[in-house]
Design an enzyme around this catalytic site. Structure first.
Site, PDB file in Angstrom:
ATOM      1  N   ASN A   8       0.869  -1.175   0.000  1.00 58.09           N
ATOM      2  CA  ASN A   8       0.000   0.000   0.000  1.00 58.09           C
ATOM      3  C   ASN A   8       0.906   1.225   0.000  1.00 58.09           C
ATOM      4  OD1 ASN A   8      -1.825   2.035   0.467  1.00 58.09           O
ATOM      5  ND2 ASN A   8      -2.342   1.403   2.567  1.00 58.09           N
ATOM      6  N   LYS A  10       0.040   4.215  -0.290  1.00 59.18           N
ATOM      7  CA  LYS A  10      -0.642   5.405   0.253  1.00 59.18           C
ATOM      8  C   LYS A  10      -0.411   6.583  -0.711  1.00 59.18           C
ATOM      9  CE  LYS A  10      -0.258   3.324   4.730  1.00 59.18           C
ATOM     10  NZ  LYS A  10      -0.211   3.437   6.163  1.00 59.18           N
ATOM     11  N   HIS A  91      -9.808   1.410   4.738  1.00 62.32           N
ATOM     12  CA  HIS A  91      -8.510   1.544   5.432  1.00 62.32           C
ATOM     13  C   HIS A  91      -8.682   2.509   6.611  1.00 62.32           C
ATOM     14  CE1 HIS A  91      -4.393   2.695   6.284  1.00 62.32           C
ATOM     15  NE2 HIS A  91      -4.044   1.559   5.724  1.00 62.32           N
ATOM     16  N   GLU A  93      -7.009   4.902   7.640  1.00 64.57           N
ATOM     17  CA  GLU A  93      -6.798   6.316   7.323  1.00 64.57           C
ATOM     18  C   GLU A  93      -8.042   6.908   6.668  1.00 64.57           C
ATOM     19  OE1 GLU A  93      -3.065   5.659   5.327  1.00 64.57           O
ATOM     20  OE2 GLU A  93      -2.218   5.111   7.268  1.00 64.57           O
ATOM     21  N   GLU A 159      -5.813  -4.735  10.704  1.00 67.79           N
ATOM     22  CA  GLU A 159      -4.745  -3.758  10.928  1.00 67.79           C
ATOM     23  C   GLU A 159      -5.046  -2.960  12.196  1.00 67.79           C
ATOM     24  OE1 GLU A 159      -2.632  -2.599   7.030  1.00 67.79           O
ATOM     25  OE2 GLU A 159      -4.508  -1.503   7.059  1.00 67.79           O
ATOM     26  N   GLY A 165       2.159   2.260  10.780  1.00 67.31           N
ATOM     27  CA  GLY A 165       3.165   3.313  10.622  1.00 67.31           C
ATOM     28  C   GLY A 165       3.864   3.703  11.914  1.00 67.31           C
ATOM     29  N   SER A 201       3.026  -2.021  10.360  1.00 70.12           N
ATOM     30  CA  SER A 201       4.491  -2.015  10.560  1.00 70.12           C
ATOM     31  C   SER A 201       5.175  -3.321  10.164  1.00 70.12           C
ATOM     32  CB  SER A 201       4.828  -1.649  12.015  1.00 70.12           C
ATOM     33  OG  SER A 201       4.377  -0.345  12.304  1.00 70.12           O
TER      34      SER A 201
HETATM   35  P1  PGA Z   1       2.501   0.303   7.615  1.00 68.47           P
HETATM   36  O1  PGA Z   1       1.048   0.526   6.959  1.00 68.47           O
HETATM   37  O2  PGA Z   1       3.021  -0.997   7.096  1.00 68.47           O
HETATM   38  O3  PGA Z   1       3.303   1.479   7.166  1.00 68.47           O
HETATM   39  O4  PGA Z   1       2.291   0.261   9.104  1.00 68.47           O
HETATM   40  C1  PGA Z   1       0.152  -0.533   6.809  1.00 68.47           C
HETATM   41  C2  PGA Z   1      -1.132  -0.034   6.198  1.00 68.47           C
HETATM   42  O5  PGA Z   1      -1.551   1.079   6.516  1.00 68.47           O
HETATM   43  O6  PGA Z   1      -1.761  -0.726   5.376  1.00 68.47           O
END
Ligand code: PGA
Length: 239
Positions: A8, A10, A91, A93, A159, A165, A201
């Protein structure tokens, strides 16, 4: 079946970075089955062209309507037209920065399934919700899947919001527990088994341990998917 490795990006990278990324994957990647990258929608056509036969491509969001006056939005059919075959929906976010509700997400899941995209439905609890994660996840799963009658082409990504992140990863026992619970909920509602991915992460140092869990059907990788070499290492850690 190879476990899923889904990147992803983003809101990162530019059109000019697609070619070096794909080239590195071509050079290094021996293990691309069930490997995909979800990119900003303006990059879908280009990366789909370059990635053909190597890995699959996905979008990070879609709208629930077929077409119409929804300025700035992209329909599931438009995503499919670019050559992409999957879409992330719900997601964290999107849920947190854009106030997406389970009800809104459910409509998108239905439309994406209708046009034949593979849906990666994301769920997960915040840090405050951690003590009651079961009820939070159950509500997200049940309500987000409330507009569909079967789970064809549906994959769920667990998640935990506090792990995205942040460099904090859920313990393998927490991951196993959450995944079993999600599989139970879906089985009870639809009578079918669903694949569940872990996200939060994930990097190549920890991916093998997570991917070795029988409850884990793959990983959703944010930050670490921006580096093609690292992303391939994660794919290779599937064993
Ligand atoms: P990350 O993001 O691996 O940077 O923690 C995962 C995600 O948001 O799908």
């Amino acid at each position: 079946m190879n476990k899923y490795i889904i990147g992803n990006w983003k809101m990162n990278k530019s059109l000019s970075e697609i070619s070096p990324f794909v080239k590195t994957l071509k050079k290094l990647g021996k293990n691309q089955k069930n490997m995909s990258v979800c990119v900003p929608s303006v990059m879908l056509t280009e990366i789909s062209k370059q990635a053909k036969g190597l890995f699959e491509v996905g979008a990070q969001n879609c709208h629930y309507a077929k077409k119409g006056a929804f300025t700035g939005e992209v329909s599931a059919e438009m995503i499919k037209e670019t050559g992409a075959s999957l879409v992330l929906i719900g997601h964290s976010e999107r849920r947190h920065y854009f106030d997406e509700s389970n009800e809104f997400i459910a409509k998108k899941v239905k439309e994406a399934q209708t046009v034949g995209l593979k849906v990666i439905l994301c769920v997960g609890e915040t840090l405050e919700e951690k003590p009651k994660f079961k009820s939070v996840i159950k509500k997200q799963v049940i309500e987000s899947l409330s507009a569909i009658n079967n789970i064809n082409n549906i994959v769920i990504a667990y998640e935990p919001v506090w792990a995205i992140g942040t460099g904090k990863v859920a313990t393998t026992s927490d991951i196993a527990k959450a995944h079993s619970y999600i599989k139970e909920i879906v089985k009870a509602k639809f009578g079918e088994d669903v694949s569940v991915l872990y996200g939060g992460s994930v990097n190549s140092k920890i991916s093998a341990e997570i991917l070795a869990l029988s409850e884990v059907d793959g990983v959703l990788v944010g930050g670490a998917s921006l580096d093609a070499t690292e992303f391939v290492k994660i794919a290779e850690s599937r064993g």
